[in-house]
Motif scaffolding. Structure first.
Motif, PDB file in Angstrom:
ATOM      1  N   ASN A 216       0.825  -1.217   0.000  1.00 15.48           N
ATOM      2  CA  ASN A 216       0.000   0.000   0.000  1.00 15.48           C
ATOM      3  C   ASN A 216       0.852   1.256   0.000  1.00 15.48           C
ATOM      4  O   ASN A 216       0.652   2.169  -0.792  1.00 15.48           O
ATOM      5  CB  ASN A 216      -0.938   0.037   1.214  1.00 15.48           C
ATOM      6  N   THR A 217       1.824   1.301   0.937  1.00 13.26           N
ATOM      7  CA  THR A 217       2.638   2.517   1.062  1.00 13.26           C
ATOM      8  C   THR A 217       4.120   2.181   1.260  1.00 13.26           C
ATOM      9  O   THR A 217       4.843   2.911   1.938  1.00 13.26           O
ATOM     10  CB  THR A 217       2.156   3.397   2.233  1.00 13.26           C
ATOM     11  N   ARG A 220       5.580  -2.733   3.821  1.00 12.17           N
ATOM     12  CA  ARG A 220       5.743  -4.187   3.787  1.00 12.17           C
ATOM     13  C   ARG A 220       6.703  -4.638   2.693  1.00 12.17           C
ATOM     14  O   ARG A 220       7.443  -5.604   2.882  1.00 12.17           O
ATOM     15  CB  ARG A 220       4.365  -4.864   3.650  1.00 12.17           C
TER      16      ARG A 220
END
Ligand SMILES: O=S(=O)([O-])[S-]
Length: 254
Positions: A216-217, A220
């Motif tokens: 997502n950003t 991870r």
């Protein structure tokens, strides 16, 4: 390339050690002896638009100077979340020019460390340095256009979010590989190489192929990036904007 090191390596090599947990945890629960606290939230911009979560370079440099970092020092980072927050700090250091072979993720997090190794409550005050690394000549960053071309050319694109997030919508053609699939819940570090190879083979991910990572950003994927480097992956691209950027630009999701 960055690497993953164990506690004995940290003890033997006198690196700069950075603890990215929140400061209350660093203070109240203790920390790796000599570790400096740089809380994760202080190295994320979040204000620079969907494509860039990096902090301001001047802020980053000031933090690393205060931590006592120099370009000729090894940097080890850890957290208490299986390494995923620490990995983001290390990728940040890589993107701002710290020598890649001097970047190391502690294998196993603080909970794992304190099972066998001493914990300290003393706060070190390192001498401030004039740290100012040259921007890297090359980085693993890939932008939206590069990812679009990867989609069109059947390059291996890997989504490191949860299965539920993946099922809700992903970049066309992406393969699902939750970053946690490469982590051992007992050791809290990375799984054994043969286990990782089996997981990758199961998902049809070849280490000698070009691999594009997104989540997502870009938190991870930082962990997966380091694990794939450790496994000898030849060509891993890092989509800093990740799905936040992809969706904001109205790109196709499947
Ligand atoms: O880990 S994340 O950047 O997808 S929230």
């Amino acid at each position: 390339m960055p690497s993953i090191v164990d506690a004995a390596w940290v003890e033997a090599n006198d690196p700069v050690v950075i603890d990215v947990r929140e400061s209350w945890a660093y203070d109240a629960l203790g920390h790796v002896p000599g570790a400096v606290n740089v809380p994760f939230e202080t190295i994320r911009s979040g204000e620079r638009g969907a494509g860039d979560m990096l902090p301001d370079r001047a802020d980053w440099i000031a933090q690393m100077r205060a931590a006592g970092l120099r370009t000729d020092r090894d940097l080890v980072a850890y957290d208490d979340d299986h390494g995923v927050f620490a990995a983001r700090l290390l990728v940040t250091a890589l993107l701002f020019g710290h020598p890649p072979d001097r970047l190391h993720l502690l294998d196993g997090d603080f909970s794992a460390w304190q099972r066998d190794w001493p914990v300290s409550e003393e706060c070190p005050s390192p001498d401030s340095t004039d740290y100012d690394p040259d921007p890297p000549v090359a980085t693993p960053l890939i932008g939206r256009a590069g990812v679009r071309s990867a989609v069109e050319n059947d390059v291996t694109i890997v989504d490191t979010r949860t299965r539920e997030e993946f099922d809700d919508g992903h970049i066309p053609g992406a393969i699902h590989l939750d970053w946690r699939d490469l982590v051992d819940d007992e050791t809290r570090g990375v799984r054994a190489p043969e286990e990782i190879r089996a997981v990758l083979a199961d998902r049809d991910i070849a280490l000698d192929d070009r691999i594009v990572l997104y989540c997502n950003t870009a938190r991870r994927i930082s962990h997966t990036y380091l694990v794939l480097c450790e496994m000898g992956a030849a060509d891993v691209a890092f989509y800093e904007g990740s799905l936040t950027d992809w969706e904001a630009a109205g790109e196709r999701i499947e």
